[in-house]
Motif scaffolding. Structure first.
Motif, PDB file in Angstrom:
ATOM      1  N   SER A  37      -1.669 -13.604   5.880  1.00 36.91           N
ATOM      2  CA  SER A  37      -1.081 -15.181   5.352  1.00 36.91           C
ATOM      3  C   SER A  37      -1.259 -14.779   3.419  1.00 36.91           C
ATOM      4  N   GLN A  38      -2.490 -13.822   3.387  1.00 39.33           N
ATOM      5  CA  GLN A  38      -2.037 -13.940   1.874  1.00 39.33           C
ATOM      6  C   GLN A  38      -1.558 -12.602   0.981  1.00 39.33           C
ATOM      7  N   GLY A  39      -0.563 -12.414   2.183  1.00 41.25           N
ATOM      8  CA  GLY A  39       1.180 -12.076   0.980  1.00 41.25           C
ATOM      9  C   GLY A  39       1.260 -10.411   1.712  1.00 41.25           C
ATOM     10  N   HIS A  40       0.193  -9.711   1.997  1.00 42.96           N
ATOM     11  CA  HIS A  40       0.188  -8.261   2.493  1.00 42.96           C
ATOM     12  C   HIS A  40       0.276  -7.895   3.269  1.00 42.96           C
ATOM     13  N   ALA A  41       1.193  -6.176   3.644  1.00 42.03           N
ATOM     14  CA  ALA A  41       1.257  -5.757   4.965  1.00 42.03           C
ATOM     15  C   ALA A  41       0.548  -5.044   5.113  1.00 42.03           C
ATOM     16  N   HIS A  42       0.811  -4.404   6.453  1.00 37.92           N
ATOM     17  CA  HIS A  42      -0.371  -3.247   7.559  1.00 37.92           C
ATOM     18  C   HIS A  42       0.651  -2.341   7.645  1.00 37.92           C
ATOM     19  N   LEU A  43       1.116  -1.003   6.140  1.00 42.38           N
ATOM     20  CA  LEU A  43       2.173   0.204   7.109  1.00 42.38           C
ATOM     21  C   LEU A  43       0.985   1.402   6.948  1.00 42.38           C
ATOM     22  N   LEU A  44       0.181   1.295   7.671  1.00 48.06           N
ATOM     23  CA  LEU A  44      -0.388   2.727   7.961  1.00 48.06           C
ATOM     24  C   LEU A  44      -0.460   2.949   9.362  1.00 48.06           C
ATOM     25  N   PRO A  45       0.471   3.517   9.951  1.00 47.83           N
ATOM     26  CA  PRO A  45       0.347   3.955  11.473  1.00 47.83           C
ATOM     27  C   PRO A  45      -0.885   4.433  11.609  1.00 47.83           C
ATOM     28  N   VAL A  46      -1.249   4.063  13.776  1.00 48.27           N
ATOM     29  CA  VAL A  46      -2.574   4.689  13.481  1.00 48.27           C
ATOM     30  C   VAL A  46      -2.895   6.651  13.463  1.00 48.27           C
ATOM     31  N   GLN A  47      -1.317   7.229  14.033  1.00 51.83           N
ATOM     32  CA  GLN A  47      -1.011   8.160  13.501  1.00 51.83           C
ATOM     33  C   GLN A  47      -1.187   9.620  12.336  1.00 51.83           C
ATOM     34  N   HIS A  48      -1.288   8.418  11.297  1.00 50.43           N
ATOM     35  CA  HIS A  48      -1.488   8.539   9.902  1.00 50.43           C
ATOM     36  C   HIS A  48      -2.654   8.007   9.663  1.00 50.43           C
ATOM     37  N   LYS A  49      -4.066   7.751  10.439  1.00 50.12           N
ATOM     38  CA  LYS A  49      -5.589   7.019   9.945  1.00 50.12           C
ATOM     39  C   LYS A  49      -6.499   8.907  10.460  1.00 50.12           C
ATOM     40  N   ARG A  50      -7.378   8.688   9.526  1.00 52.13           N
ATOM     41  CA  ARG A  50      -8.247   9.851  10.041  1.00 52.13           C
ATOM     42  C   ARG A  50      -9.955   9.045  10.282  1.00 52.13           C
ATOM     43  N   SER A  51      -9.156   8.416  10.637  1.00 57.60           N
ATOM     44  CA  SER A  51     -10.596   6.947  10.627  1.00 57.60           C
ATOM     45  C   SER A  51     -10.208   5.668  11.403  1.00 57.60           C
ATOM     46  N   ARG A  52     -11.004   4.614  11.645  1.00 56.51           N
ATOM     47  CA  ARG A  52     -10.609   3.996  12.283  1.00 56.51           C
ATOM     48  C   ARG A  52     -10.300   2.685  10.912  1.00 56.51           C
ATOM     49  N   ASP A  53     -11.756   3.292   9.828  1.00 57.65           N
ATOM     50  CA  ASP A  53     -11.198   2.478   9.142  1.00 57.65           C
ATOM     51  C   ASP A  53     -11.464   3.047   8.026  1.00 57.65           C
ATOM     52  N   PRO A  54     -10.258   3.341   7.305  1.00 59.47           N
ATOM     53  CA  PRO A  54      -9.902   4.584   6.450  1.00 59.47           C
ATOM     54  C   PRO A  54     -10.714   3.904   4.648  1.00 59.47           C
ATOM     55  N   GLY A  55     -11.289   4.557   3.961  1.00 64.36           N
ATOM     56  CA  GLY A  55     -11.214   4.237   2.732  1.00 64.36           C
ATOM     57  C   GLY A  55     -12.185   3.598   2.077  1.00 64.36           C
ATOM     58  N   ASP A  56     -12.160   2.589   1.183  1.00 70.02           N
ATOM     59  CA  ASP A  56     -13.091   2.360   0.685  1.00 70.02           C
ATOM     60  C   ASP A  56     -14.257   0.937   1.629  1.00 70.02           C
ATOM     61  N   SER A  57     -14.625   0.537   2.207  1.00 72.14           N
ATOM     62  CA  SER A  57     -16.067  -0.966   3.079  1.00 72.14           C
ATOM     63  C   SER A  57     -15.676  -1.481   2.642  1.00 72.14           C
ATOM     64  N   LYS A  58     -15.515  -2.555   2.643  1.00 68.76           N
ATOM     65  CA  LYS A  58     -15.622  -4.302   2.283  1.00 68.76           C
ATOM     66  C   LYS A  58     -16.568  -4.563   0.768  1.00 68.76           C
ATOM     67  N   GLU A  59     -18.361  -3.767   0.923  1.00 73.12           N
ATOM     68  CA  GLU A  59     -18.826  -3.919   0.411  1.00 73.12           C
ATOM     69  C   GLU A  59     -18.376  -2.995  -1.069  1.00 73.12           C
ATOM     70  N   MET A  60     -18.166  -1.506  -0.660  1.00 74.90           N
ATOM     71  CA  MET A  60     -17.680  -0.880  -1.508  1.00 74.90           C
ATOM     72  C   MET A  60     -16.460  -1.482  -3.158  1.00 74.90           C
ATOM     73  N   VAL A  61     -15.655  -2.597  -1.870  1.00 76.11           N
ATOM     74  CA  VAL A  61     -14.628  -2.924  -2.878  1.00 76.11           C
ATOM     75  C   VAL A  61     -15.492  -4.217  -3.985  1.00 76.11           C
ATOM     76  N   ALA A  62     -16.535  -5.136  -3.042  1.00 78.06           N
ATOM     77  CA  ALA A  62     -17.260  -6.114  -4.082  1.00 78.06           C
ATOM     78  C   ALA A  62     -17.783  -5.250  -4.715  1.00 78.06           C
ATOM     79  N   ALA A  63     -18.407  -4.222  -4.397  1.00 83.35           N
ATOM     80  CA  ALA A  63     -18.676  -3.360  -6.044  1.00 83.35           C
ATOM     81  C   ALA A  63     -17.385  -3.351  -7.171  1.00 83.35           C
ATOM     82  N   ARG A  64     -16.535  -3.067  -6.200  1.00 80.18           N
ATOM     83  CA  ARG A  64     -15.624  -2.240  -6.904  1.00 80.18           C
ATOM     84  C   ARG A  64     -15.507  -3.328  -8.472  1.00 80.18           C
ATOM     85  N   ARG A  65     -15.287  -4.652  -7.709  1.00 87.79           N
ATOM     86  CA  ARG A  65     -13.876  -6.220  -7.721  1.00 87.79           C
ATOM     87  C   ARG A  65     -15.490  -6.265  -9.111  1.00 87.79           C
TER      88      ARG A  65
END
Length: 280
Positions: A37-65
């Motif tokens: 609904s926010q306009g973005h798409a998820h184009l990261l198949p599970v076989q391309h992930k190295r963890s269940r929730d890769p990349g920056d966490s919600k808290e890290m993103v908030a700090a960066r913002r």
């Protein structure tokens, strides 16, 4: 200025073009990917992930913002925007990808710097779903996708300018998606970047290797510039936000992090190198 969403996406499963059908991206093979609904798409198949929730966490993103929106890295974003637009005609139509866009700060600054007669089709990509969600909420005009630099869901030869700031460059993929006259703009930390913070959180600093400006395979060097300035931070929260958006948060010792947590002021050196590469 005219900012539009980049449309030349590719299926992350088989690489063929995606077509938008209402609130879904679909390929000819029948693979489909919902648009949030926010306009973005998820184009990261599970076989391309190295963890269940890769990349920056919600808290890290908030700090960066918080840190970036306070303007501390605005000179870096301004230099990147200037370099990205430098050789584009006043009436150019160009596609730009920020590979590892985080919460979208640099693309927002690029959009603001675009000339009145220019049209930019913007795509922001990050492996963190939290980063892409934050980016889409702040600026709806670009296309935002969750994806990996190792398998860019982008059609071959469709990008004019590719940005990679403090990220994880995958130069073979970057060369694939760039047009024959396309450019890669890469920002890397210099030897003195955040040195004062690193001296606090590490027992000793490793000697910095001499920087080599060799072009990666598939690219030729165009130009390089060093950007260096001083930064004064005030408040434990701001210092903590900076630390949270760097890899030092996970590399530093517990003792070093404890000392940093007590700081109320910190004077820092920002030292980065911006290099422009042309695809060959």
């Amino acid at each position: 200025m005219n900012i539009t969403p980049f449309q030349a996406l590719a299926c992350p499963l088989d690489g063929v073009p995606l077509q938008r059908c209402g609130s879904t991206w679909r390929c000819q093979a029948g693979h489909s990917f919902d648009i949030a609904s926010q306009g973005h798409a998820h184009l990261l198949p599970v076989q391309h992930k190295r963890s269940r929730d890769p990349g920056d966490s919600k808290e890290m993103v908030a700090a960066r913002r918080r840190f970036l929106n306070a303007g501390y890295y605005q000179p870096i974003a301004a230099a990147v925007s200037e370099a990205a637009l430098a050789d584009l005609p006043a009436t150019a139509r160009a596609a730009c990808l920020d590979a590892g866009c985080g919460e979208g700060y640099c693309l927002r600054r690029l959009a603001a710097a675009t000339g009145k007669g220019q049209t930019l089709a913007l795509l922001g990509l990050d492996i963190s779903k939290w980063a892409i969600l934050a980016a889409a909420k702040q600026e709806p005009r670009p296309n935002w996708v969750v994806g990996s630099n190792a398998h860019l869901p982008v059609q071959t030869g469709s990008i004019d300018r590719l940005l990679c700031l403090f990220g994880f460059p995958v130069h073979a993929e970057f060369a694939r998606v760039l047009k024959p006259n396309g450019e890669l703009l890469q920002v890397d930390a210099g030897p003195d970047h955040l040195r004062e913070l690193r001296e606090i959180i590490y027992p000793r600093l490793k000697p910095e290797a001499t920087a080599k400006l060799l072009a990666p395979p598939g690219f030729a060097s165009l130009a390089s510039e060093n950007l260096r300035y001083s930064l004064d931070l005030a408040g434990q929260k701001t210092i903590a936000d900076l630390l949270a958006m760097t890899p030092h948060l996970y590399r530093a010792s517990a003792e070093g992090l404890a000392v940093a947590a007590e700081l109320t002021t910190l004077s820092l050196t920002v030292d980065v190198r911006l290099t422009r590469f042309a695809v060959t």
